[in-house]
Design an enzyme around this catalytic site. Structure first.
Site, PDB file in Angstrom:
ATOM      1  N   PRO A   2       6.369  -5.131  84.196  1.00 46.49           N
ATOM      2  CG  PRO A   2       5.626  -3.347  82.815  1.00 46.49           C
ATOM      3  CD  PRO A   2       5.312  -4.373  84.029  1.00 46.49           C
ATOM      4  CD  GLU A   3      12.152  -7.845  86.143  1.00 50.62           C
ATOM      5  OE1 GLU A   3      13.412  -7.616  86.387  1.00 50.62           O
ATOM      6  OE2 GLU A   3      11.899  -9.122  86.448  1.00 50.62           O
ATOM      7  CG  HIS A 104      -8.831  -0.946  80.189  1.00 50.42           C
ATOM      8  ND1 HIS A 104      -9.087  -0.680  81.535  1.00 50.42           N
ATOM      9  CD2 HIS A 104      -9.209  -1.910  79.907  1.00 50.42           C
ATOM     10  CE1 HIS A 104     -10.158  -1.778  81.743  1.00 50.42           C
ATOM     11  NE2 HIS A 104      -9.856  -2.650  80.786  1.00 50.42           N
ATOM     12  NE  ARG A 123      -3.590  -6.510  87.801  1.00 47.01           N
ATOM     13  CZ  ARG A 123      -2.619  -7.401  88.632  1.00 47.01           C
ATOM     14  NH1 ARG A 123      -1.956  -8.014  87.600  1.00 47.01           N
ATOM     15  NH2 ARG A 123      -2.854  -7.613  89.721  1.00 47.01           N
ATOM     16  CE  LYS A 166      23.318  -4.730 101.484  1.00 47.11           C
ATOM     17  NZ  LYS A 166      22.680  -3.891 102.527  1.00 47.11           N
TER      18      LYS A 166
END
Ligand code: ZN
Length: 293
Positions: A2-3, A104, A123, A166
């Site tokens: 998930p973002e 789960h 997981r 950078k």
């Protein structure tokens, strides 16, 4: 995984069930998530009220009446389900290996709002942690995070200052959580395409010699906000399984401009380029070599 937009969608979905509600019963069925659940987890939660549910990068932060903050992370495959008024809702509408199998369901919150909130994580890379609110600024997981990409603090001046000098690529700089918090591979690729900036460009080139903001930095900040805003509006992406809970196709993956579109035509009007995939810092980058300079 998930973002940020998905986590924000989850936060919004959990808000009505949690905010202002008291933990009546907490079940810790399985304690060994990515890290073990905190000591006395159940006792420290039961009887306290959630005063607010916030988000920092990809962490959910429930502010408790006890003076502690419940920090939650979905990891790779974590999800929440809300049972309320006889119905079930899975906020986030995404299906990263989500399973409804009860084995789960590791943590269950029975709230005074009548909602039952279940944390499911096959997981077990997700986790929950309790932190004293007064020590939140020193919390190792949060301490080094850069500004929130959707917050007021994040602007072209700040981004340019962070990129000044950078030598790394712009892709690597934007993926660095100290530069801006919570941006993952998908949204970095998408934002760079919208800003018409090459992921290979040296990061320092979006700052002026004195370290000030350039037009490139302005474009990039605007693009990051737009890409995340659109994704949140669409309910997060759903890469692994395009079906939503109602069986309809998810929306946002159809509007990816470059991500996972190798070999397809660039969608920038009049560009005519073809989306390419390269590997940068061991992750796939998708971009258009014609309009991204
Ligand atoms: Zn193009």
């Amino acid at each position: 995984m998930p973002e940020l937009p998905e986590v924000e969608t989850v936060r919004r979905g959990l808000q009505p069930a949690l905010e202002g509600a008291r933990f009546e019963h907490v079940l810790a069925r399985r304690r060994d998530l990515r890290w073990p659940l905190p000591k006395d987890f159940v006792r420290r939660l039961e009887g306290t009220t959630v005063e607010g549910l916030g988000r920092r990068a990809k962490y959910l932060l429930a502010d408790l009446s006890s003076g502690e903050v419940l920090l939650m992370h979905l990891g790779m495959s974590g999800s929440f389900r809300v049972f309320q008024d006889g119905g079930t809702d899975m906020p986030g509408r995404f299906h990263h290996e989500r399973t409804e199998h009860l084995t789960h369901d590791h943590v269950v919150f029975e709230m005074s709002s009548g909602a039952i909130v279940t944390f499911n994580d096959p997981r077990r890379f997700g986790f929950m942690k309790l932190v004293s609110r007064t020590k939140l600024d020193h919390e190792p997981l949060l301490r080094h995070l850069g500004p929130e990409p959707l917050g007021n603090e994040f602007d072209a001046t700040l981004l340019a200052a962070a990129c000044r000098g950078k030598k790394t690529s712009l892709k690597a700089a934007l993926s660095d959580q100290r530069v801006v918090a919570g941006l993952g591979n998908i949204y970095v690729c998408e934002a760079l395409h919208r800003a018409r900036l090459s992921p290979k460009r040296q990061a320092s080139t979006i700052a002026s010699r004195a370290g000030g903001a350039t037009d490139r930095a302005e474009r990039l900040v605007e693009a990051v906000r737009a890409v995340l805003g659109d994704a949140i509006e669409a309910g997060g992406s759903s890469l692994r399984d395009h079906k939503r809970t109602d069986g309809e196709l998810g929306d946002f993956q159809h509007s990816f401009r470059v991500y996972d579109r190798e070999g397809q035509p660039c969608v920038t009007p009049g560009c005519g380029g073809t989306v390419r995939r390269i590997v940068q810092t061991a992750r796939s980058t998708f971009f258009c070599p014609v309009c991204q300079k």
